[in-house]
Write a protein that holds these residues in place. Structure first.
Motif, PDB file in Angstrom:
ATOM      1  N   ARG A   1       0.822  -1.212   0.000  1.00 13.14           N
ATOM      2  CA  ARG A   1       0.000   0.000   0.000  1.00 13.14           C
ATOM      3  C   ARG A   1       0.859   1.267   0.000  1.00 13.14           C
ATOM      4  NH1 ARG A   1      -4.376  -1.610   4.690  1.00 13.14           N
ATOM      5  NH2 ARG A   1      -4.608  -3.798   4.116  1.00 13.14           N
TER       6      ARG A   1
ATOM      7  N   LYS B   1      -2.946  -2.857 -16.180  1.00  9.38           N
ATOM      8  CA  LYS B   1      -2.438  -3.768 -15.151  1.00  9.38           C
ATOM      9  C   LYS B   1      -1.220  -4.539 -15.681  1.00  9.38           C
ATOM     10  CE  LYS B   1      -5.371  -5.465 -12.087  1.00  9.38           C
ATOM     11  NZ  LYS B   1      -5.371  -4.448 -11.024  1.00  9.38           N
TER      12      LYS B   1
ATOM     13  N   HIS C   1       1.997  -2.137  -9.352  1.00 11.61           N
ATOM     14  CA  HIS C   1       0.632  -2.676  -9.334  1.00 11.61           C
ATOM     15  C   HIS C   1      -0.340  -1.548  -9.646  1.00 11.61           C
ATOM     16  CE1 HIS C   1      -3.004  -4.780  -8.212  1.00 11.61           C
ATOM     17  NE2 HIS C   1      -3.278  -3.873  -7.290  1.00 11.61           N
TER      18      HIS C   1
ATOM     19  N   SER D   1      -4.142  -0.328  -9.573  1.00 13.23           N
ATOM     20  CA  SER D   1      -5.390  -0.662  -8.892  1.00 13.23           C
ATOM     21  C   SER D   1      -6.497   0.292  -9.313  1.00 13.23           C
ATOM     22  CB  SER D   1      -5.216  -0.589  -7.371  1.00 13.23           C
ATOM     23  OG  SER D   1      -6.444  -0.905  -6.723  1.00 13.23           O
TER      24      SER D   1
ATOM     25  N   MET E   1      -9.344   0.093  -7.656  1.00  7.79           N
ATOM     26  CA  MET E   1     -10.164   0.135  -6.446  1.00  7.79           C
ATOM     27  C   MET E   1     -10.695   1.564  -6.272  1.00  7.79           C
ATOM     28  SD  MET E   1      -8.844  -0.953  -2.668  1.00  7.79           S
ATOM     29  CE  MET E   1      -9.850  -0.788  -1.197  1.00  7.79           C
TER      30      MET E   1
ATOM     31  N   PRO F   1      -8.772   3.521  -2.697  1.00  7.80           N
ATOM     32  CA  PRO F   1      -7.685   2.717  -2.140  1.00  7.80           C
ATOM     33  C   PRO F   1      -6.960   3.368  -0.970  1.00  7.80           C
ATOM     34  CG  PRO F   1      -6.973   3.738  -4.175  1.00  7.80           C
ATOM     35  CD  PRO F   1      -8.423   4.073  -4.011  1.00  7.80           C
TER      36      PRO F   1
ATOM     37  N   TYR G   1      -9.660  -3.985   1.408  1.00  9.58           N
ATOM     38  CA  TYR G   1      -8.358  -4.265   0.795  1.00  9.58           C
ATOM     39  C   TYR G   1      -8.242  -5.730   0.391  1.00  9.58           C
ATOM     40  CZ  TYR G   1      -6.087   0.226   1.247  1.00  9.58           C
ATOM     41  OH  TYR G   1      -5.743   1.540   1.079  1.00  9.58           O
TER      42      TYR G   1
ATOM     43  N   TYR H   1     -10.636  -6.129  -2.778  1.00  8.54           N
ATOM     44  CA  TYR H   1     -10.580  -5.331  -4.009  1.00  8.54           C
ATOM     45  C   TYR H   1      -9.215  -4.805  -4.426  1.00  8.54           C
ATOM     46  CZ  TYR H   1     -15.522  -5.166  -2.630  1.00  8.54           C
ATOM     47  OH  TYR H   1     -16.786  -5.498  -2.246  1.00  8.54           O
ATOM     48  N   PHE H   2      -8.267  -4.669  -3.496  1.00  6.96           N
ATOM     49  CA  PHE H   2      -7.026  -3.977  -3.808  1.00  6.96           C
ATOM     50  C   PHE H   2      -6.274  -4.644  -4.956  1.00  6.96           C
ATOM     51  CE2 PHE H   2      -2.443  -3.046  -2.707  1.00  6.96           C
ATOM     52  CZ  PHE H   2      -2.482  -1.727  -3.122  1.00  6.96           C
ATOM     53  N   GLU H   3      -6.150  -5.953  -4.915  1.00  5.10           N
ATOM     54  CA  GLU H   3      -5.477  -6.664  -5.996  1.00  5.10           C
ATOM     55  C   GLU H   3      -6.418  -7.073  -7.113  1.00  5.10           C
ATOM     56  OE1 GLU H   3      -2.602  -9.677  -4.951  1.00  5.10           O
ATOM     57  OE2 GLU H   3      -2.588  -9.007  -2.876  1.00  5.10           O
TER      58      GLU H   3
END
Length: 430
Positions: free
Chosen positions: A147, A218, A227, A229, A231, A234, A423, A426-428
């Motif tokens: 993060r 991505k 990464h 994201s 989201m 986030p 997290y 949804y984060f990944e």
């Protein structure tokens, strides 16, 4: 790049294509694919490729699981991040039953139905999107994201504060190579946050492009050790990532639609927005974004104010453009665009009247102004009682969608740490 049945094999040979990816989406907007050898494509174009639909979320029960992918050759694009020897061509597919009938859970089919109905009313619609996303660092092994934003830049910053400049450049060049026509890109408000804006295209193409765009970003981020994201929120207390959807209406004679028609279209969307929100903002995390950093929380419109749900603006040629600012990139774009077109068409057919514009500020008296749902649970409750949704989406698809979203709501309610739940979910994944 446009192909026909006659010239696609010619193109494949000329471009040294060895693999063809047959792509589609589940009802939650997750991209899926089957890869076939390029030499198999003539057979696949005739017969399609069967797959076990019971393994795809929301599609079919195991006792009636067979569905067929039928490639749409007009969607063909070379994937520029794959090797240049033995290239990979991606084709989006229509989904059918073994007897040839369209599968009613196919988002592309649902969107095409909406587009055809709009054409019957005498209008065409082009859709463009402004898509925000974050770039995060990876752990020391390069296996899992952490993060930590890729930079500490802010709105429209340049290098060295903007460390994503080269990645955005790489993405835009690939998008252009695939015919997706990015219009502009920049660093957004949040640390490590970016935005890319697309030119308008016809609805089905716009949805195909968005799915490809997410997959590309991505992939490019991963190649660069980062990464990406999508989201919606986030980082707490920082800007959320939205998907601003722009509609340009014109007649079938290609003349811009009159402002009265655009207002009726907007009135239809505003009249059904609460019912559609579970599809436009489909995660528990989506609702953390509302009401902050210009993300709307009330059902209002304006000509200029970016904090409202809808804006009606004119381009440099004087053509009207409608911008919806509540959705986020977790949505299934085929379902989202189809629902918004159906809602807008109802506004046109019923000649709905648009309420006066409201620019909500901190000093505005909000009494009597309708608000968007404040949680996924509330959004699903609004959707479940909607006669509009029952009219435009198949009952089995609605049931499957609602069941999954209520499962998420129950899990979220049971979680002691709501942020940690989001997290994990949804984060990944987004």
């Amino acid at each position: 790049m446009l192909f026909g049945q006659n010239n696609i094999m010619e193109y494949i040979e000329e471009m040294d294509v060895k693999f063809v990816r047959l792509a589609f989406c589940d009802i939650f907007g997750q991209m899926k694919n089957i890869s076939v050898m390029a030499s198999e494509l003539p057979r696949v174009l005739r017969e399609g490729v069967p797959f076990d639909a019971s393994q795809i979320a929301g599609f079919m029960a195991v006792e009636e699981s067979d569905l067929i992918l039928m490639p749409n050759v007009s969607t063909g694009e070379i994937l520029p991040w794959r090797p240049q020897e033995g290239r990979v061509l991606r084709l989006f597919c229509d989904i059918r039953y073994p007897d040839g009938r369209p599968f009613e859970g196919d988002g592309r089919y649902l969107l095409k139905q909406a587009v055809e109905k709009l054409r019957e009313l005498g209008y065409e619609c082009e859709i463009g999107v402004e898509c925000e996303f974050y770039l995060f660092e990876m752990d020391d092994d390069g296996r899992r994201p952490v993060r930590v934003p890729h930079d500490e830049g802010g709105y429209l910053d340049v290098t060295p504060l903007d460390r994503g400049e080269n990645i955005r450049r790489e993405i835009c060049l690939m998008l252009e190579e695939m015919g997706m026509l990015p219009q502009s890109s920049h660093h957004e408000k949040g640390p490590g946050q970016h935005e890319i804006i697309f030119k308008h295209s016809r609805a089905a193409s716009a949805a195909d492009h968005f799915i490809s765009f997410k997959n590309m970003i991505k992939t490019v981020a991963n190649i660069n050790g980062l990464h990406a994201s999508f989201m919606p929120k986030p980082i707490a207390k920082k800007s959320g990532s939205g998907l601003h959807i722009n509609f340009s209406l014109c007649g079938t004679d290609e003349k811009p639609a009159e402002e009265e028609v655009c207002q009726q279209f907007m009135a239809g969307i505003m009249g059904h927005i609460k019912e559609m929100t579970a599809f436009l903002n489909p995660t528990t995390n989506s609702y953390a974004r509302f009401g902050e950093f210009e993300a709307p929380s009330f059902i209002t419109w304006s000509r200029q104010n970016r904090a409202q749900l809808l804006r009606m603006v004119k381009d440099t040629q004087g053509r009207g453009r409608i911008e919806l600012r509540s959705p986020d990139s977790a949505c299934n774009p085929y379902f989202a665009y189809a629902l918004l077109l159906w809602a807008g068409m109802e506004g046109i057919e019923k000649k709905m009247t648009l309420e006066p514009a409201v620019d909500i500020t901190d000093k505005t008296d909000i009494q009597g102004i309708e608000a968007l749902p404040v949680s996924l649970e509330e959004a699903v409750a609004e959707a479940e009682k909607s006669s509009f949704l029952k009219k435009v989406l198949p009952a089995p698809i609605l049931a499957a969608y609602f069941a999954e979203k209520m499962r998420e709501c129950v899990s979220y309610a049971a979680a002691e740490d709501k942020a940690a739940y989001d997290y994990r979910q949804y984060f990944e994944a987004l």
